[in-house]
Design a protein around this motif. Structure first.
Motif, mmCIF file in Angstrom:
data_model
loop_
_atom_site.group_PDB
_atom_site.id
_atom_site.type_symbol
_atom_site.label_atom_id
_atom_site.label_comp_id
_atom_site.label_asym_id
_atom_site.label_seq_id
_atom_site.Cartn_x
_atom_site.Cartn_y
_atom_site.Cartn_z
ATOM 1 N N GLY A 86 0.803 -1.217 0.000
ATOM 2 C CA GLY A 86 0.000 0.000 0.000
ATOM 3 C C GLY A 86 0.834 1.265 0.000
ATOM 4 O O GLY A 86 1.934 1.318 -0.553
ATOM 5 N N SER A 88 -1.909 -4.718 3.924
ATOM 6 C CA SER A 88 -2.785 -3.544 4.004
ATOM 7 C C SER A 88 -3.877 -3.570 2.942
ATOM 8 O O SER A 88 -4.842 -2.795 3.024
ATOM 9 C CB SER A 88 -1.965 -2.263 3.850
ATOM 10 O OG SER A 88 -1.446 -2.150 2.539
ATOM 11 N N PRO A 127 -3.973 -2.789 -0.706
ATOM 12 C CA PRO A 127 -3.528 -2.332 -2.029
ATOM 13 C C PRO A 127 -2.099 -2.759 -2.357
ATOM 14 O O PRO A 127 -1.223 -2.799 -1.493
ATOM 15 C CB PRO A 127 -3.613 -0.802 -1.911
ATOM 16 C CG PRO A 127 -4.501 -0.536 -0.753
ATOM 17 C CD PRO A 127 -4.300 -1.668 0.188
#
Length: 324
Positions: free
Chosen positions: A218, A241, A243
């Motif tokens: 992320g 996380s 992403p």
């Protein structure tokens, strides 16, 4: 035998515990009575169909186990019934018995707590492969570990210290950082309260970290390339996380740095002899008490869905295990 079954892809609450036939062994298999099954973030992803390694329902989740060998196939020579082992199974671990490929089954030193040992192979296998083969971490270098209170993060902190590095642990709370400090971290960064890149630059006199171990991804992953040293190695462990970071290739160019993927499961399957050599060192350190997984909670088999929910909700520090 009893097992946790994923009958359809979805959330942990959709898993069921039911009786299944004991799995057949096969000529290259090792059938294990499970004493403990490791719980990892990929388990949360695989039951939702979001992991790079897919499993088709119905299947039993759980990728790493420790236990006692019940039976071996005719081609298996390095372990025998009665031996205690750890094994990487991809799926199948949340059960009273599991069959592992012999190449991914390793004998344990005597006298270890098997439920605790279940928490050992995936995280320490991943971190040692990451730091040794992929990151080529050298004594005296600076290692930055993100997510430093989780299972892989704590193992990276411990191994980084064992390999002679200065370790900077980064996590999202004071309590989590205290756990990393107890595992040997030299410096701490609370990235919920301060800029990761600014803190790393301050701690390294502007030089940056030589090796960055990132299981988080992320926005934090994207920030890492702003605080990497010349000839640094950014190790891509995972994306807890959510992403996947968009990495700035220009920063790699300007720093002569590398972004390096780490996939221990594939490494263990493709290079079993090198993986076994890694584990000979790891088990020796483990038996000597020099490294040790921090098991924060043990769940009975019926509570395996809750264990996965706790992992999914990021309520876990260190490692958790399912004990059939």
């Amino acid at each position: 035998m009893r097992a946790v079954v994923c009958k359809e892809l979805g959330l942990p609450e959709q898993l069921v515990v039911e009786a299944l036939p004991s799995p057949p062994c096969g000529p290259s298999g090792v059938r294990i009575k499970v004493a403990g099954a490791d719980v990892n973030f990929p388990d949360v992803l695989i039951i939702q169909g979001k992991y790079q390694m897919k499993a088709t329902p119905p299947f039993v989740p759980g990728a790493g186990v420790a236990g006692t060998v019940l039976e071996v196939g005719e081609k298996v020579k390095h372990v025998k019934p009665g031996d205690t082992v750890v094994a990487f199974t991809n799926v199948g671990g949340f059960a009273e018995e599991v069959v592992a490929d012999a190449a991914l089954c390793l004998p344990l030193p005597p006298g270890l707590d098997l439920a605790e040992a279940a928490a050992f192979p995936l995280v320490y296998g991943t971190s040692y492969h990451a730091l040794k083969q992929r990151g080529q971490l050298k004594a005296g270098e600076t290692l930055l570990v993100l997510g430093a209170s989780g299972g892989v993060g704590l193992s990276a902190v411990q191994l980084g210290k064992k390999m002679g590095a200065r370790v900077i642990a980064a996590a999202s709370s004071v309590d989590k950082l205290a756990l990393a400090k107890a595992s040997g971290a030299d410096a701490l960064i609370d990235y919920s309260k301060q800029s990761l890149k600014d803190a790393v630059k301050e701690l390294t006199g502007g030089q940056g970290a030589d090796v960055i171990y990132d299981p988080v991804g992320g926005a934090l992953g994207e920030e890492c390339l702003s605080c990497i040293a010349w000839n640094g190695r950014y190790l891509i462990i995972g994306f807890a996380s959510g992403p996947i970071p968009n990495l700035a290739a220009n920063r790699l160019l300007l720093k002569g740095a590398s972004a390096v993927g780490v996939f221990w499961g594939a490494f263990a399957q493709r290079e079993p002899q090198l993986n076994a050599a890694n584990f000979r060192e790891l088990f020796a350190w483990y038996a000597a008490g020099e490294i040790r997984p921090h098991v924060s909670k043990r769940y009975p088999l019926a509570q395996a869905p809750q264990a996965l929910r706790d992992m999914m909700d990021r309520k876990v520090t260190g490692k958790i295990v399912v004990v059939p």
